[in-house]
Design an enzyme around this catalytic site. Structure first.
Site, short mmCIF file in Angstrom:
data_model
loop_
_atom_site.label_atom_id
_atom_site.label_comp_id
_atom_site.label_asym_id
_atom_site.label_seq_id
_atom_site.Cartn_x
_atom_site.Cartn_y
_atom_site.Cartn_z
N CYS A 2 -2.13 -5.18 6.90
CA CYS A 2 -1.64 -6.17 5.94
C CYS A 2 -2.34 -7.51 6.13
O CYS A 2 -2.74 -7.87 7.24
CB CYS A 2 -0.14 -6.38 6.12
SG CYS A 2 0.83 -4.87 6.12
N ARG A 27 -9.25 -5.04 5.16
CA ARG A 27 -8.26 -4.58 6.13
C ARG A 27 -7.50 -3.36 5.65
O ARG A 27 -6.83 -2.69 6.43
CB ARG A 27 -7.27 -5.72 6.43
CG ARG A 27 -7.89 -6.91 7.12
CD ARG A 27 -6.97 -8.10 7.12
NE ARG A 27 -5.83 -7.91 8.00
CZ ARG A 27 -5.77 -8.30 9.26
NH1 ARG A 27 -6.82 -8.87 9.81
NH2 ARG A 27 -4.70 -8.12 9.97
N TRP A 74 0.13 -2.94 3.57
CA TRP A 74 -0.17 -1.56 3.92
C TRP A 74 1.14 -0.94 4.36
O TRP A 74 1.76 -1.38 5.31
CB TRP A 74 -1.19 -1.52 5.06
CG TRP A 74 -1.72 -0.16 5.40
CD1 TRP A 74 -2.64 0.58 4.71
CD2 TRP A 74 -1.40 0.62 6.57
NE1 TRP A 74 -2.89 1.75 5.36
CE2 TRP A 74 -2.14 1.81 6.50
CE3 TRP A 74 -0.53 0.43 7.64
CZ2 TRP A 74 -2.06 2.79 7.48
CZ3 TRP A 74 -0.44 1.39 8.61
CH2 TRP A 74 -1.21 2.58 8.53
N ASN A 98 3.61 -9.45 8.30
CA ASN A 98 2.81 -8.37 8.89
C ASN A 98 3.55 -7.88 10.14
O ASN A 98 4.09 -8.70 10.88
CB ASN A 98 1.43 -8.85 9.31
CG ASN A 98 0.53 -9.12 8.13
OD1 ASN A 98 0.87 -8.85 6.99
ND2 ASN A 98 -0.65 -9.67 8.41
N GLY A 99 3.50 -6.58 10.41
CA GLY A 99 4.12 -6.04 11.61
C GLY A 99 5.28 -5.12 11.29
O GLY A 99 5.44 -4.66 10.15
N GLU A 482 -18.01 10.55 17.09
CA GLU A 482 -18.08 9.39 16.21
C GLU A 482 -18.68 9.77 14.85
O GLU A 482 -18.21 9.30 13.80
CB GLU A 482 -18.90 8.28 16.88
CG GLU A 482 -19.17 7.07 16.02
CD GLU A 482 -17.93 6.31 15.59
OE1 GLU A 482 -18.06 5.43 14.71
OE2 GLU A 482 -16.82 6.59 16.09
N LYS A 486 -16.76 9.27 11.31
CA LYS A 486 -17.29 8.51 10.19
C LYS A 486 -17.24 9.32 8.90
O LYS A 486 -16.88 8.81 7.85
CB LYS A 486 -18.74 8.08 10.47
CG LYS A 486 -18.87 6.93 11.41
CD LYS A 486 -18.43 5.63 10.74
CE LYS A 486 -18.03 4.62 11.79
NZ LYS A 486 -16.76 4.87 12.44
N GLU A 489 -13.62 9.72 7.69
CA GLU A 489 -13.03 8.44 7.31
C GLU A 489 -13.37 8.05 5.89
O GLU A 489 -12.50 7.59 5.13
CB GLU A 489 -13.54 7.32 8.24
CG GLU A 489 -12.80 7.18 9.55
CD GLU A 489 -13.32 6.01 10.36
OE1 GLU A 489 -12.50 5.32 10.97
OE2 GLU A 489 -14.55 5.78 10.38
N HIS A 505 -16.28 28.53 22.81
CA HIS A 505 -14.89 28.72 23.19
C HIS A 505 -13.94 28.46 22.03
O HIS A 505 -12.80 28.02 22.24
CB HIS A 505 -14.54 27.82 24.38
CG HIS A 505 -15.28 28.16 25.63
ND1 HIS A 505 -14.93 29.22 26.44
CD2 HIS A 505 -16.38 27.60 26.19
CE1 HIS A 505 -15.78 29.28 27.46
NE2 HIS A 505 -16.67 28.31 27.33
N LYS A 604 -8.40 -1.91 8.68
CA LYS A 604 -9.42 -2.41 9.60
C LYS A 604 -8.82 -2.76 10.96
O LYS A 604 -9.38 -2.45 11.99
CB LYS A 604 -10.10 -3.64 9.00
CG LYS A 604 -11.25 -4.17 9.83
CD LYS A 604 -12.38 -3.18 9.89
CE LYS A 604 -13.54 -3.67 10.73
NZ LYS A 604 -14.57 -2.63 10.87
#
Length: 609
Positions: A2, A27, A74, A98-99, A482, A486, A489, A505, A604
């Protein structure tokens, strides 16, 4: 996550707030809203979806005023909707937040028993009702805010207005970031620097439990209890144009191409090549301190966790100190073993990641010394850590991290040299050799970025795949993780990163002619082993995209696609190999038409657990 923007001064608040919210779009958010107060009346506009929807509402029905607050949300409590969007009003009190308020259900029940009527599903609405309830009892807006904050449990950054005191704006913070910008006869409040950087570079960072009251053309800082505080402004060196696209189609592509510059900035002034050592100005650890360490625990989330895994290889190889790598959200809940000989390293781009911040506090409570690797100066983690290694990536706007990641890797290389030299595990000559490799990184990256057009063509051939597998060994294994992260995402394609030797395996059962397999097989200690793993993929019909050293005809003869990276970067190969991984994810996502810079459901800076 947020975003918050607040303004009080002599100009039109709406335009300043909307501009600031636009700078915070990176964000991640699902709704937006704004409130201004004029002649004792709050005017609120809210909309679901992107900020453009709110702008259309304001174009059709403008609101004005010289004091206001805005928010991009968000969803945590309650689905994305106009009714759940901020700001929330109860009586004369208007709040953005926010939070997460952990005791909101208990407070909600208490307030409903007093007669409060709730319209939304959010925890934030509880704050507005709580302040309004206390304001009616005390008759004072500021006192009501302090009393309300004292009973909130969880994390918050809040901006609050009151119709009965139209010239007053109050901001407060606990566990979520909040910065105050100082202008000439005006003040700005935001949850992140880029929102207000075009207006001022003089900023004050609120600490947990602090309150800023903007009133009568000035600002006063205090604790929640009302104890006055003196705060010193900081000058922010970032220039506003650093957060612009600069002609690139997306911020992410711009930031991929900024990586050579970001690495140069991160190593600038820190290399002592003659001594085979480095200078880390804010590490705050002497050689004696570093010699006392018998174990290192690196804590991070997401992409930063992948950097931490590379750090484990580096530190154990060159310094001979055992290293554990923990996901921050798991660390604090497993009764970790930490003592005064444990160095805890926290890696966070934003320096506000809630889980990483909580893990740091827990480790320090147990006696560990904390050092942060962070991109944002004076962020919460950087301020609370015993020492910090700043990366100098500059603002990273794209949600999927690129330049912040490679500068984290560079910071880990620098720390490895400093630790190795302090402990006598690395000779002067070994230090010089590694420094020489680091110095070449920007040039090697620039050479690797020339793959961009080839990678775009590769993406066209593989964009329809439903699944990808990424394989690597040694320090390239975290880069495989990574690369897979990416891709999923930003393109929403399922992808897995795996240690190449572990493929048989389980994941080998997935390989067929429809499965693209990205194999990281540059020249190095594990080359022959990874080549054999690649052959196992070929034998089962997998479509191999290899990242290999330039001129490796052996690999090129065995694969559908070979992306060749410079051959002379073996010591720094995780950094160089990262670039084709980033480019592949980017171009696949662009071709699939996804929102590259703001992928769905992601934020973000994750400032809640």
């Amino acid at each position: 996550m947020c975003g918050i923007v607040g303004y009080t001064g002599g100009r039109d608040a709406t335009s300043i707030i909307i501009e600031g919210l636009r700078k915070l779009e990176y964000r991640g958010y699902d709704s937006a809203g704004i409130c201004t107060i004029t002649e004792g009346k709050a005017s609120i506009k809210r909309s679901e979806g992107k900020l453009i929807n709110l702008e259309r509402l304001l174009a059709a029905d403008p609101i004005d005023g010289t004091v206001g607050i805005g928010h991009t949300r968000w969803a945590t409590h309650g689905r994305p909707s106009e009714i759940n969007a901020h700001p929330h009003q109860a009586g004369s009190v208007v709040v953005v937040h926010n939070g997460i308020i952990e005791n909101y259900l208990q407070l909600r029940d208490q307030l409903k028993a007093e007669g409060a009527t709730f319209k939304s599903e959010t925890d934030t609405e509880v704050i507005s009702h709580l302040i309004e309830s206390k304001r009616k009892k005390t008759g004072n807006f500021e006192t009501a805010v302090r009393e309300a904050l004292a009973v909130l449990e969880g994390a918050y950054a809040v901006c609050i207005l009151c119709e009965d005191e139209p010239g007053v704006l109050i901001a407060a913070k606990l566990g979520a970031p909040m910065v105050v910008g100082l202008g000439e006869g005006e003040y700005f409040v935001a949850s992140d620097i880029p929102a207000i950087l075009s207006h001022t570079r003089s900023m004050i960072f609120l600490e947990d439990g602090e309150v800023a009251v903007f009133k009568n053309g000035g600002v006063k800082f205090s604790t929640i209890a009302g104890e006055a505080l003196e705060k010193t402004p900081r000058h922010i060196d970032w220039s506003p144009h650093m957060a612009e696209k600069g002609g690139y189609r997306h911020f992410m592509l711009k930031e991929i191409f900024e990586q050579p510059r970001a690495v140069r900035d991160t190593i600038a002034g820190r290399l002592r090549e003659v001594e085979g050592d480095v200078y880390l100005e804010n590490l705050e650890m002497t050689d004696a301190d570093l010699q006392k360490i018998d174990r290192i625990c690196i804590i991070a989330c997401g992409t930063s966790w992948h950097a931490a895994l590379v750090g484990k290889f580096l530190i154990e190889e060159h310094c001979r100190v055992p290293v554990d790598v923990d996901i921050a959200s798991e660390f604090r809940y497993r009764n970790p073993v930490v003592n005064d000989k444990t160095l805890v390293m926290l890696i966070s781009q934003s320096g506000e990641t809630a889980d990483t911040l909580a893990a740091m506090r827990e480790s320090r409570r147990r006696g560990g010394k904390a050092v942060a690797i962070c991109n944002v100066v004076d962020s919460s983690i950087a301020r609370e850590a015993d020492g910090v290694i700043y990366t100098h990536a500059g603002p990273e706007i794209g949600v999927a991290s690129t330049k912040a990641f490679v500068t984290q890797l560079i910071a880990l290389y620098l720390f490895t040299i400093r630790l190795g030299r302090a402990r006598g595990a690395m000779s002067c000559e070994e230090g010089r050799k590694l420094i020489s490799s680091i110095v070449r990184v920007p040039a090697l990256m620039e050479e690797t970025l020339k793959l961009n057009e080839q990678v775009e063509k590769v993406a066209r051939n593989y964009m329809a795949a439903r699944d990808f597998l990424y394989l690597g060994r040694g320090m390239n294994y975290p880069i495989a993780l990574e690369g897979a992260l990416k891709l999923k995402e930003i393109s929403y394609i399922h992808a897995e990163g795996y240690a190449a030797g572990e493929m048989k395996h389980g994941p080998i059962a997935l390989i067929d002619e429809n499965m693209p397999v990205v194999v990281l097989v540059p020249k190095g200690a594990n080359y022959d082993k990874v080549f054999s793993n690649m052959e196992e993929v070929n034998a089962r019909g997998g479509r191999v995209i290899a990242v290999c050293s330039a001129g490796d005809e052996k690999v090129k003869s065995k694969v559908e696609v070979a992306l060749e990276i410079p051959e002379d970067g073996e010591d720094v190969v995780p950094i160089i190999v990262s670039i084709p991984m980033q480019l592949l994810a980017y171009h696949v996502a662009v071709l699939k038409g996804t929102d590259v810079d703001q992928p769905r459901n992601l934020a973000k800076s994750v400032t809640v657990e």
